[in-house]
Design an enzyme around this catalytic site. Structure first.
Site, PDB file in Angstrom:
ATOM      1  N   ASP B 222      44.084  42.446  34.910  1.00  0.00           N
ATOM      2  CA  ASP B 222      42.640  42.434  34.749  1.00  0.00           C
ATOM      3  C   ASP B 222      42.264  43.572  33.809  1.00  0.00           C
ATOM      4  O   ASP B 222      43.087  44.401  33.448  1.00  0.00           O
ATOM      5  CB  ASP B 222      41.938  42.547  36.086  1.00  0.00           C
ATOM      6  CG  ASP B 222      42.150  43.914  36.726  1.00  0.00           C
ATOM      7  OD1 ASP B 222      41.489  44.205  37.727  1.00  0.00           O
ATOM      8  OD2 ASP B 222      42.997  44.690  36.239  1.00  0.00           O
ATOM      9  N   SER B 223      41.001  43.627  33.444  1.00  0.00           N
ATOM     10  CA  SER B 223      40.592  44.567  32.402  1.00  0.00           C
ATOM     11  C   SER B 223      40.381  45.979  32.920  1.00  0.00           C
ATOM     12  O   SER B 223      40.347  46.925  32.145  1.00  0.00           O
ATOM     13  CB  SER B 223      39.285  44.080  31.777  1.00  0.00           C
ATOM     14  OG  SER B 223      38.283  44.020  32.786  1.00  0.00           O
ATOM     15  N   GLY B 224      40.222  46.123  34.225  1.00  0.00           N
ATOM     16  CA  GLY B 224      39.921  47.439  34.768  1.00  0.00           C
ATOM     17  C   GLY B 224      38.437  47.652  35.000  1.00  0.00           C
ATOM     18  O   GLY B 224      38.042  48.635  35.615  1.00  0.00           O
ATOM     19  N   GLY B 225      37.619  46.748  34.516  1.00  0.00           N
ATOM     20  CA  GLY B 225      36.179  46.934  34.629  1.00  0.00           C
ATOM     21  C   GLY B 225      35.685  46.936  36.060  1.00  0.00           C
ATOM     22  O   GLY B 225      34.900  47.786  36.476  1.00  0.00           O
ATOM     23  N   ASP B 276      34.529  42.941  30.847  1.00  0.00           N
ATOM     24  CA  ASP B 276      33.199  42.339  30.969  1.00  0.00           C
ATOM     25  C   ASP B 276      32.246  43.325  31.618  1.00  0.00           C
ATOM     26  O   ASP B 276      32.659  44.321  32.218  1.00  0.00           O
ATOM     27  CB  ASP B 276      33.273  41.046  31.801  1.00  0.00           C
ATOM     28  CG  ASP B 276      33.903  41.266  33.169  1.00  0.00           C
ATOM     29  OD1 ASP B 276      33.675  40.444  34.073  1.00  0.00           O
ATOM     30  OD2 ASP B 276      34.644  42.272  33.333  1.00  0.00           O
ATOM     31  N   GLN B 320      30.220  35.103  32.982  1.00  0.00           N
ATOM     32  CA  GLN B 320      29.295  35.848  33.851  1.00  0.00           C
ATOM     33  C   GLN B 320      27.948  35.132  33.889  1.00  0.00           C
ATOM     34  O   GLN B 320      27.828  33.992  33.416  1.00  0.00           O
ATOM     35  CB  GLN B 320      29.140  37.283  33.323  1.00  0.00           C
ATOM     36  CG  GLN B 320      30.381  38.136  33.482  1.00  0.00           C
ATOM     37  CD  GLN B 320      30.626  38.551  34.927  1.00  0.00           C
ATOM     38  OE1 GLN B 320      29.803  38.297  35.811  1.00  0.00           O
ATOM     39  NE2 GLN B 320      31.766  39.181  35.166  1.00  0.00           N
ATOM     40  N   GLY B 355      32.025  37.473  38.451  1.00  0.00           N
ATOM     41  CA  GLY B 355      30.733  37.774  39.060  1.00  0.00           C
ATOM     42  C   GLY B 355      30.559  37.254  40.464  1.00  0.00           C
ATOM     43  O   GLY B 355      29.444  37.248  40.992  1.00  0.00           O
ATOM     44  N   ASP B 405      43.029  34.893  42.605  1.00  0.00           N
ATOM     45  CA  ASP B 405      43.700  36.135  42.955  1.00  0.00           C
ATOM     46  C   ASP B 405      42.858  36.872  43.988  1.00  0.00           C
ATOM     47  O   ASP B 405      41.630  36.740  44.000  1.00  0.00           O
ATOM     48  CB  ASP B 405      43.866  37.058  41.734  1.00  0.00           C
ATOM     49  CG  ASP B 405      42.608  37.881  41.448  1.00  0.00           C
ATOM     50  OD1 ASP B 405      42.566  39.064  41.853  1.00  0.00           O
ATOM     51  OD2 ASP B 405      41.665  37.325  40.841  1.00  0.00           O
ATOM     52  N   CYS B 464      57.160  27.952  58.874  1.00  0.00           N
ATOM     53  CA  CYS B 464      56.992  28.812  57.689  1.00  0.00           C
ATOM     54  C   CYS B 464      58.363  29.283  57.211  1.00  0.00           C
ATOM     55  O   CYS B 464      59.193  29.703  58.019  1.00  0.00           O
ATOM     56  CB  CYS B 464      56.114  30.010  58.051  1.00  0.00           C
ATOM     57  SG  CYS B 464      55.971  31.240  56.748  1.00  0.00           S
ATOM     58  N   CYS B 466      59.063  31.931  55.525  1.00  0.00           N
ATOM     59  CA  CYS B 466      59.120  33.362  55.205  1.00  0.00           C
ATOM     60  C   CYS B 466      60.248  34.025  55.986  1.00  0.00           C
ATOM     61  O   CYS B 466      60.815  33.449  56.923  1.00  0.00           O
ATOM     62  CB  CYS B 466      57.785  34.046  55.498  1.00  0.00           C
ATOM     63  SG  CYS B 466      57.521  34.470  57.234  1.00  0.00           S
ATOM     64  N   CYS B 469      59.460  34.383  59.942  1.00  0.00           N
ATOM     65  CA  CYS B 469      59.436  33.138  60.723  1.00  0.00           C
ATOM     66  C   CYS B 469      60.785  32.432  60.688  1.00  0.00           C
ATOM     67  O   CYS B 469      61.238  31.872  61.689  1.00  0.00           O
ATOM     68  CB  CYS B 469      58.346  32.215  60.180  1.00  0.00           C
ATOM     69  SG  CYS B 469      56.687  32.917  60.296  1.00  0.00           S
ATOM     70  N   HIS B 496      55.066  37.219  55.014  1.00  0.00           N
ATOM     71  CA  HIS B 496      54.560  35.991  55.641  1.00  0.00           C
ATOM     72  C   HIS B 496      53.268  35.551  54.980  1.00  0.00           C
ATOM     73  O   HIS B 496      53.097  34.364  54.654  1.00  0.00           O
ATOM     74  CB  HIS B 496      54.340  36.194  57.141  1.00  0.00           C
ATOM     75  CG  HIS B 496      53.569  35.059  57.751  1.00  0.00           C
ATOM     76  ND1 HIS B 496      54.147  33.855  58.117  1.00  0.00           N
ATOM     77  CD2 HIS B 496      52.241  34.909  57.988  1.00  0.00           C
ATOM     78  CE1 HIS B 496      53.227  33.035  58.580  1.00  0.00           C
ATOM     79  NE2 HIS B 496      52.060  33.651  58.519  1.00  0.00           N
TER      80      HIS B 496
END
Lengths: 440, 555
Positions: B222-225, B276, B320, B355, B405, B464, B466, B469, B496
């Site tokens: 991501d941009s860090g904004g 942004d 946005q 946003g 994400d 599951c 994982c 499990c 998990h």
């Protein structure tokens, strides 16, 4: 067992390999707090440290077998039944913990292929050991709990189902710097024998006598020699009571195997001789080199990982391009750090470790140890020093995982070196000693 | 391991930017003077534009000729089901990628194949030209904030079938520094150990296209904004960039779009995000929203200008516009702006919807997502930022989103919360403790009469795959490890939760390919709401209805 040393000096004296004519195969006994191997999930454990690697696991009832207890259902008078005065059971509040107790719990299934040893506790913080003939106070993650000898016997033998069990012991403050009170020592000695007898009886019923180890206490160095000799003779005269192994509790020091010392009188039919605690690298290798013990216990890999240091000293002869010098020139205060500058190598500590929080690692693309095949360094250094340094600075758990895996691998490599028999054990120790700072 | 050297001009620009961001002339009281910053600065936490330039509120020139009264003025490259006259090109699952800027479905750094649709839900595959695994969608990306996924090794990320993770530019720029990551280690992939070298050789050549060097996963930064405005003290947005106080050195820093892109170029992620102008979705200043919307477009242009590696890193713009989905409203204005850039400048490889996930109502949330999916091109991936609740994923996938994400699965794992289809299991609760041992017989009894419905002696989910499990680690055992603060407990629950999210998106994808997404949604809702149709929130019903799906299930 003794706490970790706080001084920074390595023990210095020559290695005494004269007491054991025949070298046993050596094993590393790793402390497993809470009943699991530190930091490694089952797949990582199996892949990088299989049972064939010589790794034994040490489980303690102190933290693996203590469980909360909740309020039991209480009987209360029903509000609408005052005339009949009947009572009904009111369900217990699930959130209220009434206390803690020791109880059996089977070990994690992926630990079963490993040889496991059960001990009552790894360390007991009590300055005054609160014990009587029936039980002893143990510091658990949930505070001080009383561990009864019968409970210990049941939990250790039937619950954890370890391959070997060290009988419950009261160490009578052998870790204390003060000379133990002789009365207390005598009482503790008596208790320990009583508890060993009880455990042996339980083991006999289960036809598991060959799973019992008896504890033997190593007197501290500041204790009177005469007292020590008496104590050790006392221990050896008691004998193993049929136990298959002996677990030495306390801090190892030189001279305990020489002369008419009682340790030399441990019966030969005792197959397993285990030193439960080692607290420095030099101590570890010196004990491994002696050949008297076939199991050496330690918590060093996890402790070093928590301290964010990595074991890098190697016993091979010849110069290592990866090992730093014991001393380094002063860093320029304005230096931003360009590419790796070998003139500004990190310093080794007395354990042969480098501190990964040191800024000198920030731009270092090298692995911890060149050519190391551990999980961290394999494939040409997949996890570089710079990355591990970043993880340490960022306070990420992965730093400890990688450092632990590397440290444990390194220590198992040392064990393997001793077991191979290709090099004289004294040479190995001297080589390592020559690379450690402050070692004479 | 060094990358190929950039040209001299780029190096000079980079040095200039680095110098400019240092703001070494900040007065001793720590507050930048008016001369040091452009207009629109405020020194408190509330944005107080003073003075606001009139041009910031005016419609950008490229949008003045757009007739927003026409339906779909801000939409482009739409296919079925939005445009029934145009069939979406469906590509078989294992079709090899082609990377060409002239292709309609690909750019030189990303190839997007749609493998199947079911209503508005899509199952696609994203390929990158970097020897990394293909990214199938719907796709959830766990967040590896500081260059690591909490306590998880790169090999384990791959074994959890996670082809792409997210890293935070802000955190990496502060520690260890993106310049170090690039110049010393050759990018974040190398730095994290995310490249598996099949031959154990000492060749330090960082040739990512070498067949022996396979990337275990792809990276998105991501941009860090968002981190700056949410984490950093004294964070103020100006036309130049975002002024914030470094949490380590306490000095004032200015992060411009150029700086953000430079950092992301140095990190070397496969997908990078524009910087942004982020406004909280619960703020109320209408002018501020308008400024932020248009500024996002201007900053996107600056990001494109500064982007040094368009042929190997995909720059995604972020749509946005607050929560305004009205015709000709801010969201449409922003979309129209990106449409113009896509059609007249450089093809945009994918889009992010920003946003959201900032405290707005769920009703507003789904409407914005719905609006965006109705307008964004169908032949490019759509990435909804900051969304990670399983229910949200299912609903938004129904609306047409491809990627997500969120820190939620990994963060909640550290609090001992495990994710399942039925919701959450709070493993630290006492109900998961081992049962009361009786005084004489100190044996844990599996048949203890207490808490029979909890089944604390079983794994979190027996189906599951994982680590926890699969190995049969019971909830009791996890409870004891978590209460003892043993790191293994956190590691297992983290794995998990990540595995659960991967399995969830895999099941969604499978149902889309089999054209049974409707049944999947109904079954998911039935389990999630414990077979109580009355519990299904209104927003879920409305959103699924808008997606053309029925939310009711057969009791």
């Amino acid at each position: 067992m003794s706490p970790n040393p706080v001084d920074g000096t390595a023990e210095t004296s020559s290695v005494d390999c004269s007491c054991s004519p025949k070298r046993e195969m050596l094993h590393l006994l790793l402390y497993c707090k809470d009943g699991c191997v530190p930091y490694l999930n089952p797949t990582q454990l199996e892949q990088y440290f299989p049972p064939s690697s010589g790794l034994w696991l040490c489980l303690s009832v102190q933290d693996a077998c203590v469980f909360p207890m909740f309020d039991k259902p209480v009987k209360k008078k029903a509000k609408d039944d005052v005339i009949n005065k009947k009572t009904k059971e009111v369900p217990a509040e699930p959130k209220k913990v009434r206390g803690y107790a020791f109880a059996s719990a089977p070990p994690d299934p992926w630990l079963l292929p490993y040889t496991r040893v059960t001990v009552p506790y790894f360390s007991n913080k009590n300055k005054e050991q609160l014990a009587d003939n029936k039980s002893i106070c143990v510091w658990t993650p949930h505070g001080r709990q009383r561990l009864a000898s019968e409970t210990y016997a049941k939990v250790a033998m039937e619950g954890l189902q370890s391959n070997y069990t060290v009988s419950l012991f009261d160490d009578a403050g052998v870790s204390s710097v003060k000379q133990p009170d002789s009365v207390r020592w005598q009482k503790a000695h008596g208790r320990n024998n009583l508890w060993l007898e009880q455990l042996v009886q339980v083991a006999k019923q289960q036809d598991a006598l060959d799973r019992i180890w008896r504890p033997v206490f190593l007197p501290p160095s500041n204790h009177d020699d005469e007292v020590n000799n008496d104590a050790m003779t006392n221990e050896s005269q008691t004998g193993s009571l049929g136990a298959a192994g002996v677990a030495f509790v306390g801090k190892w020091r030189h001279g305990l195997l020489t002369g008419n010392n009682g340790m030399a009188q441990i019966p030969d039919d005792v197959k397993w001789k285990c030193l439960l605690s080692t607290t420095s690298l030099l101590e570890f290798v010196e004990i491994a080199a002696q050949g008297y013990f076939n199991i050496v216990g330690t918590d060093l890999p996890a402790l070093w990982a928590k301290e964010k240091v990595a074991l890098i000293v190697q016993p091979q002869r010849g110069p290592s391009t990866n090992e730093p010098t014991a001393k380094r020139p002063k860093l320029d205060a304005d230096e931003k750090g360009g590419e790796t500058d070998h003139a500004n190598e990190p310093t080794l500590d007395f354990n042969g470790c480098i501190d990964m929080s040191d800024k000198v690692h920030a731009r270092d693309p090298r692995p911890l140890v060149e050519g190391c095949t551990c999980m961290t360094c394999q494939h040409g250094g997949r996890f570089s020093r710079g990355y591990i340094h970043h993880l340490v600075c960022a306070k990420e758990l992965l730093a400890e995982i990688l450092l632990f895996a590397h440290n444990l691998h390194h220590m198992l490599e040392l064990i393997r070196l001793f077991n191979e028999g290709g090099s004289d054990p004294a040479d190995i120790v001297n080589t390592i000693k020559s690379r450690l700072p402050n070692a004479k | 391991m060094k990358r190929k050297a950039t040209d001299d001009a780029a190096v000079a620009t980079s040095n200039t930017i680095t110098t400019a961001t240092r703001m070494s002339d900040v007065p001793s009281d720590g507050v930048p003077s008016q001369q040091q910053l452009d207009g629109g600065v405020s020194y408190n936490n509330n944005y107080d534009p003073e003075p606001i330039r009139p041009e910031w509120l005016e419609l950008p020139p490229e949008l003045r000729s757009v007739d927003f009264t026409v339906d779909g003025a801000a939409a482009w490259d739409k296919y079925e089901p939005y445009n029934p006259q145009r069939s979406l090109p469906i590509v078989p699952v294992d079709t090899p990628p082609t990377f060409s800027s002239s292709s309609s479905s690909s750019s030189s750094a990303l190839c997007f194949h749609i493998n199947g649709i079911d209503g508005r839900a899509r199952a696609a595959t994203i390929h990158f030209p970097n020897n990394g695994p293909p990214v199938t969608t719907p796709r959830f990306m766990p967040v590896g904030t500081k260059g690591t996924l909490k306590g998880v090794l790169p090999d384990e990320i791959a074994s959890m079938e996670c082809p792409i993770i997210l890293a935070n530019t802000y955190h990496l720029a502060i520690q260890p520094g993106t310049e170090l990551i690039d110049q010393v280690f050759g990018g974040l992939h190398n730095f994290m150990g995310g490249i598996r070298r099949d031959t154990d050789n000492n060749d330090n050549d960082n040739n990512d296209n070498n067949d022996n060097n396979k990337r275990l996963y792809n990276l998105l930064t991501d941009s860090g904004g968002f981190q700056m405005v949410s984490l950093a003290a004294l964070s103020n947005v100006t036309e130049k960039g975002v002024v914030f106080q470094s949490p380590y050195s306490k000095e004032h820093m200015l992060l411009r779009p150029e700086d953000s892109i430079r950092c992301q170029n140095e990190i070397g992620a496969d997908v990078i995000m524009q910087l942004d102008d982020v406004i909280s979705s619960v703020a109320t200043n209408e002018d501020r929203f308008r400024i932020a919307t248009f500024r996002t477009l201007r900053w996107y242009d600056r990001c494109v200008q500064a982007h040094q590696y368009p042929h190997r890193q995909n720059l995604f713009p972020i749509v946005q516009g607050h929560l305004d989905t009205s015709r000709g409203g801010l969201r449409e204005l922003c979309l129209a702006g990106f449409k113009h850039r896509d059609q007249h400048h450089r093809r945009i490889p994918g889009f992010a919807i920003g946003g959201l996930a900032g405290g707005e109502s769920k009703d507003d949330f789904w409407k914005v997502v719905d609006h965006a999916c109705r307008h964004l091109p169908d032949d490019r991936p759509r990435y909804l930022m900051g969304v990670g609740y399983p229910l949200d994923l299912v609903v938004c996938t129904a609306l047409g989103v491809d990627m997500y994400d969120c820190v939620y699965p990994t963060r909640t794992a550290r609090f001992g919360v495990a994710l399942v289809d039925e919701g959450q299991i709070k493993l630290k609760q006492h109900q998961f403790a081992a049962k009361n041992p009786s005084s004489a017989d100190m044996t844990i009894n599996n048949n203890n009469s207490n808490n029979n419905n909890i089944n604390s002696n079983t794994p979190i989910d027996k189906d599951c795959p994982c680590e926890a499990c699969r190995r049969g680690v019971s909830k009791e055992r996890l409870h004891s490890l978590l209460k003892a603060n043993n790191p293994i407990g956190v590691q297992l629950v983290t794995q998990h939760n990540v595995t659960y999210m991967m399995q969830l998106v895999t099941r969604m994808r499978k149902s889309i390919l089999e054209r049974s997404f409707q049944q999947f949604v109904q079954e998911f809702l039935r389990r999630y709401f414990a077979d109580d149709q009355g519990s299904v929130p209104t927003w879920v019903r409305d959103a699924l209805q808008a997606a053309g799906l029925s939310w009711r299930w057969t009791p």
